[in-house]
Write a protein that holds these residues in place. Structure first.
Motif, PDB file in Angstrom:
ATOM      1  N   TYR A  96      -1.150  -3.555  -4.151  1.00 39.50           N
ATOM      2  CA  TYR A  96      -1.384  -2.404  -5.029  1.00 39.50           C
ATOM      3  C   TYR A  96      -1.586  -1.170  -4.157  1.00 39.50           C
ATOM      4  O   TYR A  96      -1.774  -1.267  -2.937  1.00 39.50           O
ATOM      5  CB  TYR A  96      -2.626  -2.630  -5.900  1.00 39.50           C
ATOM      6  N   SER A  97      -1.571  -0.005  -4.765  1.00 39.70           N
ATOM      7  CA  SER A  97      -1.831   1.247  -4.027  1.00 39.70           C
ATOM      8  C   SER A  97      -2.839   2.108  -4.771  1.00 39.70           C
ATOM      9  O   SER A  97      -2.820   3.335  -4.677  1.00 39.70           O
ATOM     10  CB  SER A  97      -0.529   2.019  -3.810  1.00 39.70           C
ATOM     11  N   ASN A  98      -3.701   1.457  -5.543  1.00 38.97           N
ATOM     12  CA  ASN A  98      -4.668   2.191  -6.379  1.00 38.97           C
ATOM     13  C   ASN A  98      -5.984   1.414  -6.456  1.00 38.97           C
ATOM     14  O   ASN A  98      -6.357   0.940  -7.528  1.00 38.97           O
ATOM     15  CB  ASN A  98      -4.098   2.422  -7.779  1.00 38.97           C
ATOM     16  N   PHE A  99      -6.663   1.303  -5.334  1.00 41.05           N
ATOM     17  CA  PHE A  99      -7.874   0.482  -5.242  1.00 41.05           C
ATOM     18  C   PHE A  99      -8.896   0.847  -6.318  1.00 41.05           C
ATOM     19  O   PHE A  99      -9.410  -0.029  -7.024  1.00 41.05           O
ATOM     20  CB  PHE A  99      -8.487   0.644  -3.851  1.00 41.05           C
ATOM     21  N   LEU A 100      -9.214   2.129  -6.451  1.00 38.57           N
ATOM     22  CA  LEU A 100     -10.246   2.554  -7.402  1.00 38.57           C
ATOM     23  C   LEU A 100      -9.850   2.207  -8.827  1.00 38.57           C
ATOM     24  O   LEU A 100     -10.676   1.723  -9.608  1.00 38.57           O
ATOM     25  CB  LEU A 100     -10.469   4.061  -7.269  1.00 38.57           C
ATOM     26  N   TRP A 101      -8.600   2.418  -9.186  1.00 36.09           N
ATOM     27  CA  TRP A 101      -8.109   2.118 -10.529  1.00 36.09           C
ATOM     28  C   TRP A 101      -8.198   0.613 -10.798  1.00 36.09           C
ATOM     29  O   TRP A 101      -8.613   0.188 -11.890  1.00 36.09           O
ATOM     30  CB  TRP A 101      -6.679   2.606 -10.658  1.00 36.09           C
ATOM     31  N   CYS A 192     -10.698  10.290  -3.962  1.00 39.55           N
ATOM     32  CA  CYS A 192      -9.248  10.485  -3.824  1.00 39.55           C
ATOM     33  C   CYS A 192      -8.663   9.489  -2.826  1.00 39.55           C
ATOM     34  O   CYS A 192      -7.576   8.942  -3.033  1.00 39.55           O
ATOM     35  CB  CYS A 192      -8.941  11.911  -3.365  1.00 39.55           C
ATOM     36  N   VAL A 193      -9.385   9.254  -1.737  1.00 40.42           N
ATOM     37  CA  VAL A 193      -8.942   8.274  -0.735  1.00 40.42           C
ATOM     38  C   VAL A 193      -8.911   6.879  -1.344  1.00 40.42           C
ATOM     39  O   VAL A 193      -7.982   6.094  -1.092  1.00 40.42           O
ATOM     40  CB  VAL A 193      -9.866   8.304   0.500  1.00 40.42           C
ATOM     41  N   PHE A 194      -9.907   6.552  -2.161  1.00 43.53           N
ATOM     42  CA  PHE A 194      -9.958   5.239  -2.800  1.00 43.53           C
ATOM     43  C   PHE A 194      -8.874   5.076  -3.861  1.00 43.53           C
ATOM     44  O   PHE A 194      -8.478   3.949  -4.165  1.00 43.53           O
ATOM     45  CB  PHE A 194     -11.322   5.019  -3.460  1.00 43.53           C
ATOM     46  N   CYS A 195      -8.415   6.176  -4.421  1.00 46.91           N
ATOM     47  CA  CYS A 195      -7.505   6.116  -5.558  1.00 46.91           C
ATOM     48  C   CYS A 195      -6.047   5.959  -5.147  1.00 46.91           C
ATOM     49  O   CYS A 195      -5.317   5.142  -5.713  1.00 46.91           O
ATOM     50  CB  CYS A 195      -7.674   7.375  -6.419  1.00 46.91           C
ATOM     51  N   ARG A 196      -5.597   6.767  -4.178  1.00 49.96           N
ATOM     52  CA  ARG A 196      -4.193   6.775  -3.780  1.00 49.96           C
ATOM     53  C   ARG A 196      -4.070   6.904  -2.261  1.00 49.96           C
ATOM     54  O   ARG A 196      -4.920   7.528  -1.618  1.00 49.96           O
ATOM     55  CB  ARG A 196      -3.451   7.947  -4.426  1.00 49.96           C
ATOM     56  N   TRP A 231     -13.106  -2.382   5.997  1.00 49.92           N
ATOM     57  CA  TRP A 231     -13.059  -3.512   5.066  1.00 49.92           C
ATOM     58  C   TRP A 231     -11.622  -3.913   4.759  1.00 49.92           C
ATOM     59  O   TRP A 231     -11.294  -5.113   4.701  1.00 49.92           O
ATOM     60  CB  TRP A 231     -13.783  -3.138   3.769  1.00 49.92           C
ATOM     61  N   LYS A 232     -10.736  -2.924   4.578  1.00 46.56           N
ATOM     62  CA  LYS A 232      -9.337  -3.231   4.309  1.00 46.56           C
ATOM     63  C   LYS A 232      -8.711  -4.001   5.469  1.00 46.56           C
ATOM     64  O   LYS A 232      -7.963  -4.980   5.251  1.00 46.56           O
ATOM     65  CB  LYS A 232      -8.540  -1.942   4.054  1.00 46.56           C
ATOM     66  N   PHE A 233      -8.992  -3.577   6.667  1.00 43.19           N
ATOM     67  CA  PHE A 233      -8.415  -4.263   7.827  1.00 43.19           C
ATOM     68  C   PHE A 233      -8.972  -5.678   7.950  1.00 43.19           C
ATOM     69  O   PHE A 233      -8.246  -6.610   8.314  1.00 43.19           O
ATOM     70  CB  PHE A 233      -8.705  -3.467   9.099  1.00 43.19           C
ATOM     71  N   TRP A 234     -10.241  -5.862   7.657  1.00 41.86           N
ATOM     72  CA  TRP A 234     -10.848  -7.197   7.711  1.00 41.86           C
ATOM     73  C   TRP A 234     -10.315  -8.094   6.602  1.00 41.86           C
ATOM     74  O   TRP A 234     -10.051  -9.289   6.822  1.00 41.86           O
ATOM     75  CB  TRP A 234     -12.363  -7.062   7.603  1.00 41.86           C
ATOM     76  N   TYR A 235     -10.098  -7.533   5.414  1.00 40.55           N
ATOM     77  CA  TYR A 235      -9.712  -8.336   4.245  1.00 40.55           C
ATOM     78  C   TYR A 235      -8.208  -8.591   4.191  1.00 40.55           C
ATOM     79  O   TYR A 235      -7.761  -9.706   3.917  1.00 40.55           O
ATOM     80  CB  TYR A 235     -10.163  -7.619   2.967  1.00 40.55           C
ATOM     81  N   PHE A 236      -7.406  -7.540   4.453  1.00 41.31           N
ATOM     82  CA  PHE A 236      -5.953  -7.651   4.341  1.00 41.31           C
ATOM     83  C   PHE A 236      -5.235  -7.695   5.692  1.00 41.31           C
ATOM     84  O   PHE A 236      -4.047  -8.000   5.746  1.00 41.31           O
ATOM     85  CB  PHE A 236      -5.395  -6.478   3.534  1.00 41.31           C
ATOM     86  N   LEU A 240      -2.922   0.047   5.822  1.00 39.78           N
ATOM     87  CA  LEU A 240      -2.051   0.597   4.788  1.00 39.78           C
ATOM     88  C   LEU A 240      -1.608  -0.495   3.831  1.00 39.78           C
ATOM     89  O   LEU A 240      -1.468  -1.665   4.216  1.00 39.78           O
ATOM     90  CB  LEU A 240      -0.826   1.265   5.421  1.00 39.78           C
ATOM     91  N   PRO A 241      -1.349  -0.147   2.561  1.00 33.98           N
ATOM     92  CA  PRO A 241      -0.905  -1.162   1.593  1.00 33.98           C
ATOM     93  C   PRO A 241       0.502  -1.659   1.904  1.00 33.98           C
ATOM     94  O   PRO A 241       1.290  -0.991   2.573  1.00 33.98           O
ATOM     95  CB  PRO A 241      -0.954  -0.405   0.259  1.00 33.98           C
ATOM     96  N   ASN A 242       0.807  -2.824   1.384  1.00 34.29           N
ATOM     97  CA  ASN A 242       2.119  -3.425   1.609  1.00 34.29           C
ATOM     98  C   ASN A 242       3.243  -2.579   1.028  1.00 34.29           C
ATOM     99  O   ASN A 242       4.386  -2.617   1.517  1.00 34.29           O
ATOM    100  CB  ASN A 242       2.145  -4.823   0.990  1.00 34.29           C
ATOM    101  N   THR A 243       2.931  -1.809  -0.012  1.00 38.70           N
ATOM    102  CA  THR A 243       3.948  -0.963  -0.637  1.00 38.70           C
ATOM    103  C   THR A 243       4.458   0.103   0.331  1.00 38.70           C
ATOM    104  O   THR A 243       5.618   0.531   0.225  1.00 38.70           O
ATOM    105  CB  THR A 243       3.374  -0.278  -1.890  1.00 38.70           C
TER     106      THR A 243
END
Length: 357
Positions: A96-101, A192-196, A231-236, A240-243
């Motif tokens: 996904y590319s919309n973590f907050l959403w 904004c960073v969390f959203c897109r 957290w993103k680097f540790w989790y995924f 950057l997102p796969n998209t």
């Protein structure tokens, strides 16, 4: 006793001033003008409110669910079930590319609300919030009406995607930046960073646009942003997102040129915002110019998107705000005179229209 009437005062023969003619006339004129302007202003505000309400109704009538929305629905459903932010169990890929959403959808699912319904409700809510904040920027006339009139704003506001949420956060950043409320601006910048992914450019642009309190702004933004990306680097295993790697990592300049030419060909008047950016005296012009330029360059390089105009709408939003601020600045300088008590925004509008009719 005899009376002498001068041009400005009525006096007795001994020189005592009884009353001022000009003062009486000015007060009377001011009262009538204020009543007329108040009536005109109320009707004008009602007209704007009516137009914005029509835009919201139309957006609701065109509600639809984009296929990309179901990616977020699946991630949100698994998160609400305690399986983590995954599309398939055990596969930790940021699809996904919309973590907050996605997190907001997960909270709604946990409360028993279907994501198909919740996404439309939230989209309409944040679209109305965008229009409301725009009505507080400048004179609050050009920007909200223009955004409400843009067809693809209404289309993607209720598409199940995070578009309207990002617009709302973006205009909140601009609104708080105009008033130098750096703490609130930092809050919306982080969201904004969390959203897109393109929200990452918001923080540095706000930093260079703030007239003061830049160090404090960085303290409020860098800490939560750093925690988020760690957290993103540790989790995924990636920042950057796969998209991004699937769509935007390779340059597609020709495709991007076609995409931008189609979008700005349809909304050509919005390109006047580029000129307006250079005419605004407020430091916010650095943000508006920088954000629109960086995002335009990114869409040009990445080839745009397969959904027409969606990714370019934040650019159009910034350009419309630039025109709003420029128009407000022009009206204030040319038609507003603080030494005249009866000069208001409504008088300015009347004078502008009198030049054409």
């Amino acid at each position: 006793m005899r009376w002498k009437i001068h041009s400005e005062h009525v006096c007795s023969t001994d020189g005592a001033c009884i009353f001022s003619i000009d003062e009486g006339i000015t007060d009377n004129t001011h009262t009538k003008s204020a009543e007329s302007n108040r009536y005109f202003f109320m009707n004008w505000k009602r007209f704007i409110t009516f137009i914005l309400a029509l835009a919201l109704v139309h957006a609701f009538q065109m509600s639809w669910l984009c296929d990309d929305a179901f990616l977020s629905f699946r991630y949100a459903e698994h998160l609400s079930q305690g399986k983590g932010l995954v599309f398939n169990e055990g596969e930790y890929v940021e699809g996904y590319s919309n973590f907050l959403w996605t997190v907001m959808l997960a909270l709604g699912i946990a409360l028993g609300i279907e994501p198909e319904v919740l996404s439309i409700i939230m989209g309409l809510f944040f679209f109305s919030g965008t229009l409301m904040v725009l009505s507080k920027i400048g004179k609050g006339l050009l920007a909200p009406l223009s955004v409400a009139a843009i067809y693809h704003m209404r289309v993607f506001a209720t598409s199940g995607l995070e578009s309207s949420l990002f617009w709302f956060l973006l205009v909140c950043v601009i609104s708080t930046l105009l008033t130098n409320r750096y703490k609130i601006c930092a809050f919306f910048s982080v969201l904004c960073v969390f959203c897109r992914p393109e929200g990452m450019v918001v923080i540095p642009l706000v930093f260079f646009s703030l007239p003061s309190n830049r160090t404090r702004f960085l303290l409020y933004t860098l800490v939560p942003t750093a925690i988020y990306f760690l957290w993103k680097f540790w989790y995924f295993g990636d920042f950057l997102p796969n998209t991004y790697w699937a769509k935007g990592s390779e340059p597609r300049w020709e495709q991007g040129s076609q995409y931008l030419s189609l979008v700005f060909g349809m909304y050509g008047l919005c390109t006047l915002g580029w000129v307006a950016c250079f005419r605004i005296s407020s430091p916010v012009k650095r943000f508006l110019l920088g954000f629109s330029f960086v995002l335009t360059l990114q869409l040009w390089k990445g080839g745009g998107g397969f959904m027409y105009a969606r990714l370019a709408l934040p650019i159009i939003l910034c350009l419309v705000i630039s025109m709003e601020l420029w128009a407000s600045q022009y009206i204030s300088k040319k038609y507003y005179h603080p030494d005249k008590r009866n000069n208001t925004l409504i008088d300015s509008i009347k004078k502008i229209f009198s030049n054409f009719f």
